[in-house]
Scaffold this active site. Sequence first.
Site, mmCIF file in Angstrom:
data_model
loop_
_atom_site.group_PDB
_atom_site.id
_atom_site.type_symbol
_atom_site.label_atom_id
_atom_site.label_comp_id
_atom_site.label_asym_id
_atom_site.label_seq_id
_atom_site.Cartn_x
_atom_site.Cartn_y
_atom_site.Cartn_z
ATOM 1 N N LYS A 1 0.872 -1.183 0.000
ATOM 2 C CA LYS A 1 0.000 0.000 0.000
ATOM 3 C C LYS A 1 0.899 1.219 0.000
ATOM 4 C CE LYS A 1 -4.431 0.736 0.060
ATOM 5 N NZ LYS A 1 -5.516 -0.183 -0.332
ATOM 6 N N ASP B 1 -6.875 4.005 -4.878
ATOM 7 C CA ASP B 1 -7.549 3.796 -3.592
ATOM 8 C C ASP B 1 -8.263 5.132 -3.330
ATOM 9 O OD1 ASP B 1 -7.530 1.659 -1.254
ATOM 10 O OD2 ASP B 1 -7.413 3.589 -0.270
ATOM 11 N N GLY C 1 -20.327 7.130 1.426
ATOM 12 C CA GLY C 1 -19.451 7.712 0.422
ATOM 13 C C GLY C 1 -20.201 7.890 -0.886
ATOM 14 N N TRP D 1 -20.052 4.050 -6.215
ATOM 15 C CA TRP D 1 -20.638 4.144 -7.552
ATOM 16 C C TRP D 1 -20.821 2.752 -8.183
ATOM 17 C CZ3 TRP D 1 -17.499 2.934 -11.940
ATOM 18 C CH2 TRP D 1 -18.109 3.145 -13.176
HETATM 19 N N1 GLU Z 1 -7.148 -0.076 -3.349
HETATM 20 C C1 GLU Z 1 -7.845 -1.263 -3.707
HETATM 21 C C2 GLU Z 1 -7.849 -2.222 -2.547
HETATM 22 O O1 GLU Z 1 -7.920 -1.775 -1.416
HETATM 23 C C3 GLU Z 1 -7.344 -1.864 -5.009
HETATM 24 C C4 GLU Z 1 -5.890 -2.209 -5.035
HETATM 25 C C5 GLU Z 1 -5.372 -2.654 -6.388
HETATM 26 O O2 GLU Z 1 -6.126 -2.738 -7.329
HETATM 27 O O3 GLU Z 1 -4.168 -2.945 -6.446
HETATM 28 O O4 GLU Z 1 -7.858 -3.412 -2.667
#
Ligand code: GLU
Length: 447
Positions: free
Chosen positions: A124, A164, A236, A242
């Site tokens: 992340k 994200d 949200g 969405w």
């Molecule tokens: N941010 C998204 C998650 O929490 C997607 C992450 C991604 O596609 O790498 O899983």
Amino acid sequence: MKTAEIMAKLQAKYPGENEYLQAVQEVLESIEDVYNQHPEFEKAKIVERIVEPDRIFTFRVTWVDDKGEVQTNLGYRIQFNSAIGPYKGGLRFHKAVTPSMLKFLGFEQTFKNALTTLPMGGAKGGSDFDPVGKSDDEIMRFCQAFMLELWNCIGPDQDVPAGDVGVGGREIGYLYGMYKKLARQYNTGVLTGKGGTWGGSVLRPEATGFGALYLTQHILNHAGKSIEGKTVTLSGFGNVAWGAATKAVQLGAKVVAISGPDGVCHIPDGITKEMIDYMLVMRASNRNKVEDMAVKFPDKAHFTAGKKSWSIPCDIALPSAFQNELSEDDAKELVANGCWCCCEISNMGCQPGAIHYFQSHGIIFAPGKAVNAGGVATSGLEMTQNATHISWSGQEVDDKLHYIMSSIHEQCVKFGTQPDGTVDYVKGANIAGFMKVAQAMLEQGTI
Ligand code: GLU
């Protein structure tokens, strides 16, 4: 392994990293019994290793705003675990981003990615950059400055960031443009969530919300129920809400609430296609105000300042905004108003007290790492398309997403079925994800 002992050590080592400690505690509590039946895990100190990120990059991001003033933010990339594949996970741009927040998200991502059936490790990243009120040019300059530092830590077989909170298709475009210039390679597989004409997978924008509703359908079917005709509240109004609203309506549910930091919009007759489309306009405006929906559709949406979606009666609550957005008091209010199912689409959207309240009152509950895994799973499908230089049709991607969500449900049932026949989805998801990563770590030796 004793959860309490490990948590005491982590609390002393990382005081104040509350989100990270909360996420670790939940996983350790779920896996403790199974772990202790595997002496080989204990010998290899799998738990002590799995709770620590492999490495953390922290960097300064300096950019110039529209007034010509120099701005400085902090950027991060946390490469958490690469036992089952290259690091994979989103970038979050939000003013509240801290290393603790990204550590919890990277930790969760590791198990979530393991559940998808695809070979992806956990990571992340992000920044404390606040997109609210920023112009498109400012967003672009920030993304370019961010990539200037990040580009040589990532790669299609190394670490693959995506979106994200605060990072969608527009930001991925600006990030990729700068990456390409620096790397001098058209390495599309380095980021996912790209535009459809330059390597992005069809259905990736919808995938988190669609996958969440597919899993919700499996969960309801397993409990002898259906989603058709049920009322749903979402929180949200970003990309995830969405996609979830779109699929919920397609499946015959009625979405009666969306929300924002400013309050809630109650939509008694259910959200319409025009309103769902307008969510995209609201997100692109960077105003971060859900009240805009009530201004645009005054006959359909009623705005109340300072209230959450959880004050609106519903059958099914789908938190889809931010961690810890649903408290124990919110859970009590939901249940008192007739809610009987909560599927967390946001990462760690429910506070521990809320989860406990749901579970002890017979409310069906499923955790984010299972429910929202369709997003990163479709990122994995995007990586496969990029690596093989082909594009699949919407039908092909949707079929694969369906298969993945059904497999996640099976894994939860396998590891989470209780003596009374009900499924503890928290336990099921945590044990299934953990076993896969732990086994791979064991086989790869002490590194
Ligand atoms: N941010 C998204 C998650 O929490 C997607 C992450 C991604 O596609 O790498 O899983």
